[in-house]
Design a protein around this motif. Structure first.
Motif, PDB file in Angstrom:
ATOM      1  N   PRO A  74       5.991  -3.807 -14.162  1.00 47.72           N
ATOM      2  CA  PRO A  74       5.455  -3.030 -13.037  1.00 47.72           C
ATOM      3  C   PRO A  74       4.842  -3.938 -11.972  1.00 47.72           C
ATOM      4  CG  PRO A  74       3.935  -2.954 -14.876  1.00 47.72           C
ATOM      5  CD  PRO A  74       5.138  -3.720 -15.358  1.00 47.72           C
ATOM      6  N   LEU A  75       4.911  -3.516 -10.739  1.00 44.74           N
ATOM      7  CA  LEU A  75       4.212  -4.175  -9.648  1.00 44.74           C
ATOM      8  C   LEU A  75       3.788  -3.111  -8.642  1.00 44.74           C
ATOM      9  CD1 LEU A  75       6.363  -4.537  -6.950  1.00 44.74           C
ATOM     10  CD2 LEU A  75       7.465  -5.966  -8.667  1.00 44.74           C
ATOM     11  N   ILE A  76       2.665  -3.346  -7.990  1.00 45.58           N
ATOM     12  CA  ILE A  76       2.079  -2.354  -7.089  1.00 45.58           C
ATOM     13  C   ILE A  76       2.411  -2.698  -5.643  1.00 45.58           C
ATOM     14  CG2 ILE A  76      -0.056  -1.258  -6.313  1.00 45.58           C
ATOM     15  CD1 ILE A  76       0.747  -0.671  -9.240  1.00 45.58           C
ATOM     16  N   ILE A  77       2.803  -1.677  -4.885  1.00 47.92           N
ATOM     17  CA  ILE A  77       3.115  -1.827  -3.464  1.00 47.92           C
ATOM     18  C   ILE A  77       2.141  -0.972  -2.655  1.00 47.92           C
ATOM     19  CG2 ILE A  77       4.838  -1.509  -1.652  1.00 47.92           C
ATOM     20  CD1 ILE A  77       5.676  -3.611  -3.651  1.00 47.92           C
ATOM     21  N   PRO A  78       1.243  -1.573  -1.863  1.00 51.72           N
ATOM     22  CA  PRO A  78       0.440  -0.766  -0.942  1.00 51.72           C
ATOM     23  C   PRO A  78       1.364  -0.093   0.070  1.00 51.72           C
ATOM     24  CG  PRO A  78      -0.499  -2.961  -1.201  1.00 51.72           C
ATOM     25  CD  PRO A  78       0.877  -3.003  -1.794  1.00 51.72           C
ATOM     26  N   ALA A  79       1.302   1.230   0.142  1.00 55.05           N
ATOM     27  CA  ALA A  79       2.225   1.988   0.999  1.00 55.05           C
ATOM     28  C   ALA A  79       1.406   2.855   1.944  1.00 55.05           C
ATOM     29  CB  ALA A  79       3.149   2.851   0.132  1.00 55.05           C
ATOM     30  N   MET A  80       1.170   2.337   3.164  1.00 53.86           N
ATOM     31  CA  MET A  80       0.234   3.037   4.040  1.00 53.86           C
ATOM     32  C   MET A  80       0.467   2.771   5.523  1.00 53.86           C
ATOM     33  SD  MET A  80      -3.122   0.740   3.041  1.00 53.86           S
ATOM     34  CE  MET A  80      -2.849   0.877   1.282  1.00 53.86           C
ATOM     35  N   GLY A  81       1.700   2.620   5.937  1.00 48.10           N
ATOM     36  CA  GLY A  81       1.966   2.499   7.364  1.00 48.10           C
ATOM     37  C   GLY A  81       1.179   1.391   8.020  1.00 48.10           C
ATOM     38  N   SER A  82       0.310   1.780   8.971  1.00 48.74           N
ATOM     39  CA  SER A  82      -0.434   0.799   9.755  1.00 48.74           C
ATOM     40  C   SER A  82      -1.884   0.657   9.318  1.00 48.74           C
ATOM     41  CB  SER A  82      -0.413   1.198  11.241  1.00 48.74           C
ATOM     42  OG  SER A  82      -1.102   2.428  11.433  1.00 48.74           O
ATOM     43  N   HIS A  83      -2.288   1.296   8.234  1.00 49.04           N
ATOM     44  CA  HIS A  83      -3.685   1.231   7.819  1.00 49.04           C
ATOM     45  C   HIS A  83      -4.054  -0.179   7.358  1.00 49.04           C
ATOM     46  CE1 HIS A  83      -3.269   5.786   6.817  1.00 49.04           C
ATOM     47  NE2 HIS A  83      -2.991   5.502   8.065  1.00 49.04           N
ATOM     48  N   GLY A  84      -5.332  -0.420   7.174  1.00 45.66           N
ATOM     49  CA  GLY A  84      -5.782  -1.751   6.789  1.00 45.66           C
ATOM     50  C   GLY A  84      -5.583  -2.758   7.890  1.00 45.66           C
ATOM     51  N   GLY A  85      -5.633  -2.269   9.153  1.00 39.14           N
ATOM     52  CA  GLY A  85      -5.425  -3.169  10.287  1.00 39.14           C
ATOM     53  C   GLY A  85      -4.000  -3.651  10.427  1.00 39.14           C
TER      54      GLY A  85
END
Length: 416
Positions: A74-85
């Motif tokens: 398993p590996l995690i992908i942050p999936a949030m468009g333009s968030h987090g700057g």
């Protein structure tokens, strides 16, 4: 000026709740028999978004452990468009703030803003997709199903939005929000999702629905072939379980805090109205609020004040919390520049409320219909003004205390 007298009340909402979310997540995934598709040593990317989903770290860990039990990596992908700057490090920090860390999960987080264009839709829209997710052998889409704050349709915010906006990263989010000026949200969702499901090795979805108390009410693992039909039905359930204000109309709504972990627009327009116009309710809205006063940002939003422009009044201390860069990027990406505009600014609550009550029409301030809430996720307990009790109809809430004068210390009211 004489302020209205207030009462503290408690609302009761339907409260389905999953007690052991890890166990339920594992059970749901086991129903799909994913072991028949995952070969030993294959990588399985798992999405985690930027919203403040209850128990998200626990659920994510359960998915990770299930994949490991099947021999996958398993590996995690942050999936949030333009968030987090709109930066890889910013997005990683966002999910780490929810407890989704490499140490807790026991697997790698791969955060990048790089995308690949996997195809074009029939409308000529390029489909951007997270480079790391695309390179994985399999992909699991995790997402909370709920009404969108700006669009209406059979599908709103959930698994499909994660495939488009979340995994599209900044480039994809910008492209799809631009396309909404020419095509309907529904058209874009269907056309992009079809390509993602065909070309991006989606293994399963984990749909989450919360109750009115910001608690996990439902978890369902869904095969890709059923994404659209199941998400459509789960959106209806999410609508039924949403909290709401005790009254549909208000002269003034005071909100203690807004933020991206509360709603995509900082404050949920499905709750407060203004879904179709930043400052005026339409006949399609569920609420009609004349004026909104925002007092602070949540810590979790990291200065992203998207949606602040929906309010008319704000405290200087709230403005001081704003990261103008991340707010600007988010609002421009979503084609909602007015969401970043700063309302009238005040040093204290007394002055803000005084001016707000002078702009509500012929109603005398002491007779104003005022509601004071913590945020739009937590509406079980709140304050209302005495004017609401003049309606002799039965109320679906319990009066906890009051009526009492607005409690102010050096011009500051107490948080809910």
């Amino acid at each position: 000026m004489s302020f209205p007298r207030m009462l503290r009340i408690r609302q009761q909402f339907e409260r389905p709740r999953i007690e052991d979310v890890a166990q339920e997540t594992t059970y749901q995934l086991s129903r799909l028999s994913l072991g028949s598709q995952i070969q030993g040593g294959q990588t399985v990317a798992i999405t985690v978004g930027s919203r403040g989903i209850a128990n998200i770290a626990t659920m994510t860990k359960a998915v990770v452990e299930h994949i490991k039990s099947l021999g996958g990596i398993p590996l995690i992908i942050p999936a949030m468009g333009s968030h987090g700057g709109a930066t890889a490090e910013g997005q990683k920090k966002l999910i780490e703030g929810f407890g989704v860390t490499e140490d807790f999960l026991g697997c790698e987080i791969r955060s990048s803003m790089e995308t690949v264009i996997v195809a074009e839709t029939s409308q000529g829209i390029p489909v951007h997709f997270d480079k790391n997710a695309y390179a994985a052998d399999h992909l699991i889409i995790m997402g909370r199903i709920k009404p969108h704050t700006g669009f209406v349709g059979e599908i709103e915010s959930g698994l499909h939005k994660m495939m488009l906006i979340g995994l599209g990263k900044h480039a994809g989010a910008l492209m799809y929000h631009r396309a909404i000026k020419n095509y309907s949200f529904g058209e874009i969702i269907r056309s992009v999702a079809e390509i993602v499901l065909e070309k991006c090795k989606v293994l399963a979805g984990v749909a989450i629905v919360e109750n009115a108390y910001d608690e996990t009410a439902l978890i369902e693992a869904i095969p890709p072939s059923q994404f659209y039909d199941r998400e459509k039905e789960l959106l209806k359930q999410a609508l039924a379980w949403m909290p709401k204000l005790p009254f549909p109309e208000a002269d003034l709504l005071i909100i203690d805090r807004i933020g991206k972990n509360i709603s995509g627009t900082g404050m949920d327009t499905n709750i407060i109205g203004r879904k179709y116009n930043d400052h005026v309710a339409t006949e399609k809205d569920n609420a009609n609020v004349k004026r909104i006063f925002v007092r602070s940002l949540t810590e979790e939003t990291k200065g992203n004040a998207t949606g602040i422009g929906i309010a008319e009044f704000v405290l200087q201390s709230c403005v001081d919390q704003i990261n103008t860069e991340s707010t600007r990027i988010n609002c421009i990406t979503s084609s909602h520049p007015t969401g970043a505009m700063i309302p009238c600014v005040y040093q204290n609550d007394r002055d803000a409320i005084t001016d707000a009550l002078q702009t509500i029409g012929l109603t005398e301030p002491e007779d104003a219909r005022v509601m004071h809430i913590q945020d739009t996720l937590h509406l079980a307990e709140l304050e209302i003004s005495e004017a609401y009790l003049k309606n002799k109809t039965a109320h679906s809430f319990e009066i906890m205390s009051g009526p009492y004068e607005f409690e102010m210390n050096s011009g500051t009211i107490k948080n809910i």
